[in-house]
Design a protein around this motif. Structure first.
Motif, PDB file in Angstrom:
ATOM      1  N   PHE A  97       0.810  -1.204   0.000  1.00 55.23           N
ATOM      2  CA  PHE A  97       0.000   0.000   0.000  1.00 55.23           C
ATOM      3  C   PHE A  97       0.847   1.258   0.000  1.00 55.23           C
ATOM      4  N   GLY A 139      -9.172   1.074   6.594  1.00 55.02           N
ATOM      5  CA  GLY A 139      -8.754  -0.283   6.269  1.00 55.02           C
ATOM      6  C   GLY A 139      -9.891  -1.259   6.450  1.00 55.02           C
ATOM      7  N   TYR A 160      -8.178   0.709   1.948  1.00 53.45           N
ATOM      8  CA  TYR A 160      -7.171  -0.326   1.797  1.00 53.45           C
ATOM      9  C   TYR A 160      -7.830  -1.641   2.194  1.00 53.45           C
ATOM     10  N   GLY A 215      -5.772   0.104  -2.557  1.00 52.60           N
ATOM     11  CA  GLY A 215      -4.999  -1.110  -2.752  1.00 52.60           C
ATOM     12  C   GLY A 215      -5.727  -2.315  -2.208  1.00 52.60           C
TER      13      GLY A 215
END
Length: 184
Positions: free
Chosen positions: A2, A13, A77, A162
């Motif tokens: 990331f 996240g 993420y 990501g």
């Protein structure tokens, strides 16, 4: 890995863990603390190694966004369970295209990728100086699943920064950087 250098103060996240569900955190990058945490049930298909019900997954993402007050347009993420992981050695002068072709061919031998197109990611493993081969750690997910997850996140207003496997991670910048590999 990331890129955590986005200008946003907080990092969002999401982590999918079989048997546990979808977890989310809001992490303050400046202070290094978790500001909020939430978890929702999401079923995982162990034999196919993917999310069992994408409607349930999307509902979980929306509910977590609402409960945790995650703003739209946040960078998300995403950590997913490992589907396929291996190591391979390649010549030092191999291009990214050659590496991707070799890794895709190898992954397609795994039963899941006989029916599903793989999405490949890799990173170099530390090699002694002067070697003629690069040692790579690589992973593969079902491309259709990655596309579905991206569509869900963008559809609810998040930006995908990501998607990673649960296998690798690092902490720190500069020297030293602490790394770990793990499997659940």
């Amino acid at each position: 890995m990331f890129n955590l250098s986005s200008k946003q103060k907080n990092m969002i996240g999401f982590s999918l863990t079989p048997g546990l569900g979808l977890e989310a955190i809001i992490y303050d990058k400046t202070r290094g603390v978790v500001l909020n945490y939430g978890r929702k049930k999401v079923d995982y298909n162990f034999s196919q190694r993917n999310i069992q019900d994408y409607t349930q997954f999307k509902s979980a993402v929306i509910e977590l966004m609402d409960e945790m007050q995650i703003p739209a347009k946040s960078y998300a993420y995403i950590i997913l369970p490992n589907v396929f992981f291996d190591f391979i050695e390649m010549p030092n002068d191999a291009t990214d295209g050659n590496i991707e072709m070799a890794l895709t061919t190898t992954a397609e031998e795994f039963y899941i990728f006989k029916k599903e197109e793989p999405s490949i990611g890799w990173c170099d493993v530390a090699n002694p100086m002067g070697t003629t081969q690069r040692k790579l750690a690589y992973t593969a997910f079902q491309k259709s699943d990655i596309d579905e997850i991206k569509d869900i996140f963008t559809g609810v207003g998040l930006q995908v920064a990501g998607i990673e496997t649960a296998f690798k991670g690092t902490w720190g910048c500069g020297k030293p950087v602490i790394s770990f590999l793990g499997e659940f």
